[in-house]
Design a protein around this motif. Structure first.
Motif, PDB file in Angstrom:
ATOM      1  N   LEU A   1      79.266  27.643   6.148  1.00 12.49           N
ATOM      2  CA  LEU A   1      78.814  26.645   5.506  1.00 12.49           C
ATOM      3  C   LEU A   1      80.072  26.172   4.893  1.00 12.49           C
TER       4      LEU A   1
ATOM      5  N   SER B   1      82.035  23.751   7.030  1.00 12.53           N
ATOM      6  CA  SER B   1      81.197  22.755   7.391  1.00 12.53           C
ATOM      7  C   SER B   1      81.685  21.365   6.243  1.00 12.53           C
TER       8      SER B   1
ATOM      9  N   ALA C   1      84.282  21.424   4.224  1.00 15.01           N
ATOM     10  CA  ALA C   1      85.819  20.771   4.311  1.00 15.01           C
ATOM     11  C   ALA C   1      85.989  20.073   5.476  1.00 15.01           C
TER      12      ALA C   1
ATOM     13  N   PHE D   1      76.295  29.309  -3.666  1.00 17.88           N
ATOM     14  CA  PHE D   1      77.508  29.037  -4.177  1.00 17.88           C
ATOM     15  C   PHE D   1      77.195  28.518  -5.404  1.00 17.88           C
TER      16      PHE D   1
ATOM     17  N   LYS E   1      79.950  10.055  -1.805  1.00 16.86           N
ATOM     18  CA  LYS E   1      78.982   9.060  -1.013  1.00 16.86           C
ATOM     19  C   LYS E   1      78.746   9.131   0.291  1.00 16.86           C
ATOM     20  N   TYR E   2      79.886   9.451   1.251  1.00 15.86           N
ATOM     21  CA  TYR E   2      79.655   9.478   2.787  1.00 15.86           C
ATOM     22  C   TYR E   2      79.458  10.906   3.336  1.00 15.86           C
ATOM     23  N   CYS E   3      79.965  11.830   2.868  1.00 14.74           N
ATOM     24  CA  CYS E   3      79.960  13.268   3.522  1.00 14.74           C
ATOM     25  C   CYS E   3      78.532  13.551   3.604  1.00 14.74           C
ATOM     26  N   SER E   4      77.847  14.047   4.841  1.00 15.21           N
ATOM     27  CA  SER E   4      76.405  14.122   5.087  1.00 15.21           C
ATOM     28  C   SER E   4      76.343  15.754   4.609  1.00 15.21           C
ATOM     29  N   VAL E   5      77.325  16.456   4.936  1.00 14.06           N
ATOM     30  CA  VAL E   5      77.287  18.071   4.258  1.00 14.06           C
ATOM     31  C   VAL E   5      77.082  18.215   2.876  1.00 14.06           C
TER      32      VAL E   5
ATOM     33  N   GLY F   1      75.863  15.778   0.731  1.00 14.67           N
ATOM     34  CA  GLY F   1      74.721  15.357   0.501  1.00 14.67           C
ATOM     35  C   GLY F   1      73.750  16.353   0.653  1.00 14.67           C
ATOM     36  N   SER F   2      73.842  17.097   1.746  1.00 13.36           N
ATOM     37  CA  SER F   2      72.837  18.425   2.206  1.00 13.36           C
ATOM     38  C   SER F   2      72.674  19.643   1.302  1.00 13.36           C
ATOM     39  N   LEU F   3      73.919  19.716   0.585  1.00 10.67           N
ATOM     40  CA  LEU F   3      74.084  20.932  -0.338  1.00 10.67           C
ATOM     41  C   LEU F   3      73.276  20.744  -1.628  1.00 10.67           C
ATOM     42  N   HIS F   4      72.995  21.875  -2.079  1.00  6.12           N
ATOM     43  CA  HIS F   4      72.004  21.937  -3.535  1.00  6.12           C
ATOM     44  C   HIS F   4      72.796  21.169  -4.632  1.00  6.12           C
ATOM     45  N   PRO F   5      72.224  20.384  -5.395  1.00  5.88           N
ATOM     46  CA  PRO F   5      72.993  19.503  -6.188  1.00  5.88           C
ATOM     47  C   PRO F   5      73.532  20.253  -7.435  1.00  5.88           C
TER      48      PRO F   5
ATOM     49  N   ILE G   1      75.289  22.958  -7.169  1.00  9.91           N
ATOM     50  CA  ILE G   1      76.696  23.414  -6.606  1.00  9.91           C
ATOM     51  C   ILE G   1      77.869  22.454  -6.924  1.00  9.91           C
TER      52      ILE G   1
END
Lengths: 140, 140
Positions: A45, A48, A50, A87, A115-119, A121-125, A127
């Motif tokens: 995880l 992904s 980095a 995390f 802004k850009y990284c989809s990973v 944006g998919s992590l718990h806010p 973290i």
């Protein structure tokens, strides 16, 4: 997106494969019965994140025609001592070399993570994702 | 946890390694300039979820002395058509064979996704994680 996860043995090691046949190997921790046949799921995880950020950073620098002589990312992550052991923080240290890359890399990292990284944006806010950029010393 | 991400070429391919030397390869999409040298970051992320849940499921079944003759997970994930292209849904289909494993595997999956799995707990709560368990037909 479609993936398939299959077992590598009768223990806790797995192979994940995408539709193009690209694969990674994943294993549990030794404490849980893993045998060191792959990275652990939480390491996967963090990797992904980095790599997602790195793709953004390198694409942004390329657009600006900024060349790097060296680039790597050191990831340090801290997990909660709880179940689940999610995390708490993920720190990304970008180590670069080039002609004055610090400011531009810093800007690109900020754009990616916020802004850009989809990973990301998919992590718990909750973290906390932090980062720094360090200029590597080069022997010339 | 410490990891290091290094470049595999002068494009967008990377290697992530943990402190034990375990590695995975990651590459960008072809559209972004990737060359098919590894799985993509969002595929890596989805793989971390499937493997985390699988470790829990197999450990729970082992404790209950329930043997499986076959086990694999098919992952189907949908991303938002936006920037960032975060996951909207991740569906895990557990395909198993054994002596009546459906109910026990279902219980174990539920426990993992809702309670134990550190990857699931580290994902954004808006990502809908769904699952089903399917009994594989075996030729005897």
């Amino acid at each position: 997106m479609k993936l398939k996860l299959t077992r590598l043995n009768d223990q806790l090691a797995f192979q994940a494969a995408n539709e193009d046949g690209q694969q990674i190997r994943i294993d549990a921790s030794a404490a849980a019965g893993g045998q060191g046949l792959g990275m652990r799921p939480m390491e996967i995880l963090a990797s992904s994140l980095a790599s997602c950020a790195s793709i953004d950073v390198l694409l942004i620098l390329k657009k600006k025609r900024i060349a790097l002589e060296a680039y790597e990312v050191h990831v340090s992550a801290v997990r909660k001592e709880a179940v689940p052991a999610v995390f708490e923080t993920i720190h990304l240290e970008f180590v670069v070399a080039g002609t004055d890359p610090l400011e531009e890399v810093g800007k690109a990292v900020k754009l990616s993570v916020e802004k850009y990284c989809s990973v990301a944006g998919s992590l718990h806010p909750e973290i906390k994702i932090t980062y720094e950029v360090r200029q590597e010393k080069r022997y010339e």
